[in-house]
Design a protein around this motif. Structure first.
Motif, PDB file in Angstrom:
ATOM      1  N   SER A 176      -1.725 -46.210 -34.095  1.00 25.81           N
ATOM      2  CA  SER A 176      -3.084 -45.742 -33.850  1.00 25.81           C
ATOM      3  C   SER A 176      -3.046 -44.532 -32.936  1.00 25.81           C
ATOM      4  N   SER A 177      -4.098 -43.740 -32.988  1.00 25.35           N
ATOM      5  CA  SER A 177      -4.279 -42.616 -32.076  1.00 25.35           C
ATOM      6  C   SER A 177      -5.486 -42.895 -31.201  1.00 25.35           C
ATOM      7  N   GLY A 178      -5.565 -42.207 -30.071  1.00 30.65           N
ATOM      8  CA  GLY A 178      -6.616 -42.487 -29.105  1.00 30.65           C
ATOM      9  C   GLY A 178      -6.093 -43.454 -28.066  1.00 30.65           C
ATOM     10  N   ASN A 179      -6.862 -43.685 -27.030  1.00 29.74           N
ATOM     11  CA  ASN A 179      -6.433 -44.557 -25.949  1.00 29.74           C
ATOM     12  C   ASN A 179      -6.715 -46.006 -26.287  1.00 29.74           C
ATOM     13  N   ALA A 180      -5.714 -46.871 -26.126  1.00 28.24           N
ATOM     14  CA  ALA A 180      -5.912 -48.293 -26.368  1.00 28.24           C
ATOM     15  C   ALA A 180      -6.661 -48.966 -25.230  1.00 28.24           C
ATOM     16  N   THR A 181      -6.634 -48.374 -24.038  1.00 27.86           N
ATOM     17  CA  THR A 181      -7.364 -48.912 -22.892  1.00 27.86           C
ATOM     18  C   THR A 181      -8.306 -47.849 -22.358  1.00 27.86           C
ATOM     19  N   ASN A 182      -9.362 -48.289 -21.724  1.00 26.58           N
ATOM     20  CA  ASN A 182     -10.362 -47.364 -21.205  1.00 26.58           C
ATOM     21  C   ASN A 182      -9.821 -46.641 -19.964  1.00 26.58           C
ATOM     22  N   VAL A 183     -10.261 -45.421 -19.776  1.00 27.46           N
ATOM     23  CA  VAL A 183      -9.830 -44.620 -18.641  1.00 27.46           C
ATOM     24  C   VAL A 183     -11.059 -44.218 -17.845  1.00 27.46           C
ATOM     25  N   PRO A 184     -10.902 -44.017 -16.511  1.00 28.22           N
ATOM     26  CA  PRO A 184     -12.069 -43.696 -15.691  1.00 28.22           C
ATOM     27  C   PRO A 184     -12.701 -42.359 -16.033  1.00 28.22           C
ATOM     28  N   ALA A 185     -11.958 -41.451 -16.707  1.00 31.22           N
ATOM     29  CA  ALA A 185     -12.455 -40.104 -16.914  1.00 31.22           C
ATOM     30  C   ALA A 185     -13.550 -40.017 -17.966  1.00 31.22           C
ATOM     31  N   GLY A 186     -13.776 -41.060 -18.741  1.00 33.03           N
ATOM     32  CA  GLY A 186     -14.754 -40.958 -19.810  1.00 33.03           C
ATOM     33  C   GLY A 186     -15.218 -42.319 -20.277  1.00 33.03           C
ATOM     34  N   PRO A 187     -16.042 -42.356 -21.320  1.00 31.96           N
ATOM     35  CA  PRO A 187     -16.552 -43.628 -21.837  1.00 31.96           C
ATOM     36  C   PRO A 187     -15.453 -44.416 -22.535  1.00 31.96           C
ATOM     37  N   PRO A 188     -15.660 -45.723 -22.769  1.00 30.79           N
ATOM     38  CA  PRO A 188     -14.635 -46.537 -23.421  1.00 30.79           C
ATOM     39  C   PRO A 188     -14.344 -46.079 -24.840  1.00 30.79           C
ATOM     40  N   GLU A 189     -13.099 -46.290 -25.252  1.00 29.36           N
ATOM     41  CA  GLU A 189     -12.667 -45.959 -26.608  1.00 29.36           C
ATOM     42  C   GLU A 189     -12.765 -47.218 -27.472  1.00 29.36           C
ATOM     43  N   PRO A 190     -12.799 -47.073 -28.811  1.00 30.62           N
ATOM     44  CA  PRO A 190     -12.671 -48.260 -29.672  1.00 30.62           C
ATOM     45  C   PRO A 190     -11.350 -48.970 -29.395  1.00 30.62           C
ATOM     46  N   ASP A 191     -11.366 -50.291 -29.451  1.00 34.27           N
ATOM     47  CA  ASP A 191     -10.161 -51.068 -29.204  1.00 34.27           C
ATOM     48  C   ASP A 191      -9.176 -50.854 -30.342  1.00 34.27           C
ATOM     49  N   GLN A 192      -8.003 -50.287 -30.025  1.00 32.22           N
ATOM     50  CA  GLN A 192      -6.968 -50.050 -31.028  1.00 32.22           C
ATOM     51  C   GLN A 192      -5.659 -50.715 -30.635  1.00 32.22           C
ATOM     52  N   SER A 193      -5.758 -51.861 -29.990  1.00 33.38           N
ATOM     53  CA  SER A 193      -4.568 -52.588 -29.565  1.00 33.38           C
ATOM     54  C   SER A 193      -3.790 -53.096 -30.773  1.00 33.38           C
ATOM     55  N   ARG A 194      -2.467 -52.988 -30.711  1.00 35.42           N
ATOM     56  CA  ARG A 194      -1.628 -53.518 -31.786  1.00 35.42           C
ATOM     57  C   ARG A 194      -1.693 -55.042 -31.754  1.00 35.42           C
ATOM     58  N   THR A 195      -1.967 -55.666 -32.921  1.00 35.59           N
ATOM     59  CA  THR A 195      -2.150 -57.122 -32.996  1.00 35.59           C
ATOM     60  C   THR A 195      -1.297 -57.697 -34.121  1.00 35.59           C
ATOM     61  N   PRO A 196      -0.078 -58.182 -33.831  1.00 34.49           N
ATOM     62  CA  PRO A 196       0.695 -58.889 -34.862  1.00 34.49           C
ATOM     63  C   PRO A 196       0.045 -60.237 -35.155  1.00 34.49           C
ATOM     64  N   TYR A 197       0.232 -60.749 -36.362  1.00 34.64           N
ATOM     65  CA  TYR A 197      -0.353 -62.039 -36.713  1.00 34.64           C
ATOM     66  C   TYR A 197       0.505 -62.744 -37.754  1.00 34.64           C
ATOM     67  N   VAL A 198       0.453 -64.076 -37.737  1.00 38.83           N
ATOM     68  CA  VAL A 198       1.009 -64.940 -38.774  1.00 38.83           C
ATOM     69  C   VAL A 198      -0.067 -65.972 -39.069  1.00 38.83           C
ATOM     70  N   GLN A 199      -0.453 -66.104 -40.333  1.00 39.75           N
ATOM     71  CA  GLN A 199      -1.584 -66.956 -40.690  1.00 39.75           C
ATOM     72  C   GLN A 199      -1.237 -67.811 -41.909  1.00 39.75           C
ATOM     73  N   TYR A 200      -1.751 -69.043 -41.893  1.00 38.33           N
ATOM     74  CA  TYR A 200      -1.559 -69.950 -43.027  1.00 38.33           C
ATOM     75  C   TYR A 200      -2.928 -70.439 -43.476  1.00 38.33           C
ATOM     76  N   HIS A 201      -3.155 -70.465 -44.792  1.00 35.23           N
ATOM     77  CA  HIS A 201      -4.417 -70.950 -45.350  1.00 35.23           C
ATOM     78  C   HIS A 201      -4.117 -71.945 -46.460  1.00 35.23           C
ATOM     79  N   GLN A 202      -4.863 -73.074 -46.456  1.00 36.54           N
ATOM     80  CA  GLN A 202      -4.669 -74.099 -47.462  1.00 36.54           C
ATOM     81  C   GLN A 202      -5.991 -74.363 -48.171  1.00 36.54           C
ATOM     82  N   ASP A 203      -6.015 -74.224 -49.495  1.00 31.02           N
ATOM     83  CA  ASP A 203      -7.197 -74.587 -50.275  1.00 31.02           C
ATOM     84  C   ASP A 203      -7.192 -76.091 -50.522  1.00 31.02           C
ATOM     85  N   LEU A 204      -8.320 -76.737 -50.225  1.00 32.07           N
ATOM     86  CA  LEU A 204      -8.414 -78.186 -50.394  1.00 32.07           C
ATOM     87  C   LEU A 204      -9.268 -78.543 -51.595  1.00 32.07           C
TER      88      LEU A 204
END
Length: 289
Positions: A261-289
């Motif tokens: 991602s580009s842009g700041n992942a955390t907010n900085v005092p110099a300006g307004p907050p940025e959209p959250d672009q934190s890297r988020t790994p995931y592992v997910q399991y889904h079961q149809d019943l």
């Protein structure tokens, strides 16, 4: 216009808390998902096909327009109607509701059509997503804000989507997708913006029970918006995901949101907050019943 459209253990502890499942998207409309672009899923001419689904939360990794944090949690209900207009043409309409703590917080609707010529298919649609209450989306887990495209002050969006599949053989195919649209933020948000333009592109492959895709998104303020901090800013991100559909009607999915991602992942005092672009790994399991 904006208001008219309205169990098996999981594989990791954060996802147990979030109640996360796979094989859904923010629009939640079946004809834009990989598996339903195949000819076997299309209704015959003059026939009507109605589908409904209720699951624990669905992730947005297969969607080319909007994105939710994979750890957001909640439940999702969707209903779609498909009608065979011609031997190779199907019209569709669908509604999806995503809820947290039993309260509807995000409602999506979509209408479109699909042309299926056997070896290749193409679907186009117009979609809208909105929050029925003018409050920020809830925080479910520490560090996992239930925002849209990293925006907790999301109000609504309208987008045009296109998605196609080209079959390489009977069990493999290549998928391409694109989306352009506009996101509206709640009044008084900390970014000091009311509207963002957004674009997305996706590329995917499927082979038998395994499919993978990569999605790139970009957001920027609507041209002419008066904000000296963010008027020239642009936020880009790339998601990567792989899904394995298991023989016992289950599926395993893994990947990372905002792997780049580009842009700041955390907010900085110099300006307004940025959209959250934190890297988020995931592992997910889904079961149809």
């Amino acid at each position: 216009m904006r208001r008219l459209l309205l169990t098996l253990p999981l594989l990791c502890m954060p996802l147990i808390a979030a109640g996360q499942a796979v094989d859904g998207n923010l629009g939640g409309v079946a004809w834009l998902q990989q598996q339903t672009l195949k000819s076997a899923q299309q209704p015959m001419q003059g026939s009507l096909l109605v589908q409904s689904q209720n699951t624990t939360t669905a992730n947005a990794q297969n969607d080319t327009s909007l994105s939710l944090n994979p750890l957001a949690g909640g439940t999702v209900s969707s209903s779609t109607v498909q009608y065979g207009l011609a031997p190779n043409v199907t019209a569709q309409a669908g509604v999806t509701q995503r809820s947290w703590a039993t309260q509807p917080r995000l409602i999506g609707s979509e209408v479109g059509a699909t042309y299926n010529a056997g070896r290749y298919s193409l679907g186009v649609s117009v979609a809208q997503d909105q929050v029925p209450n003018t409050t920020p989306l809830p925080r479910v887990l520490p560090g996992a804000v239930t925002g849209v495209n990293g925006l907790p002050d999301f109000d609504s969006s309208t987008q045009v989507n296109a998605r196609g599949r080209f079959a390489l053989n009977g069990s493999s195919g290549v998928l391409l997708g694109a989306s352009v649209g506009r996101i509206h933020l709640l009044p008084g948000n900390l970014m000091g913006l009311s509207t963002l333009d957004q674009k997305a592109l996706s590329f995917g492959v499927d082979h038998g029970p395994i499919s993978g895709n990569i999605i790139g998104r970009t957001m920027q303020p609507e041209p002419g918006m008066p904000n000296s901090f963010t008027a020239d800013r642009r936020w880009n991100s790339i998601d990567l995901g792989v899904t394995w559909r298991l023989p016992w009607q289950g599926s395993l999915s893994f990947g990372a949101q905002n792997i780049w991602s580009s842009g700041n992942a955390t907010n900085v005092p110099a300006g307004p907050p940025e959209p959250d672009q934190s890297r988020t790994p995931y592992v997910q399991y889904h079961q149809d019943l």
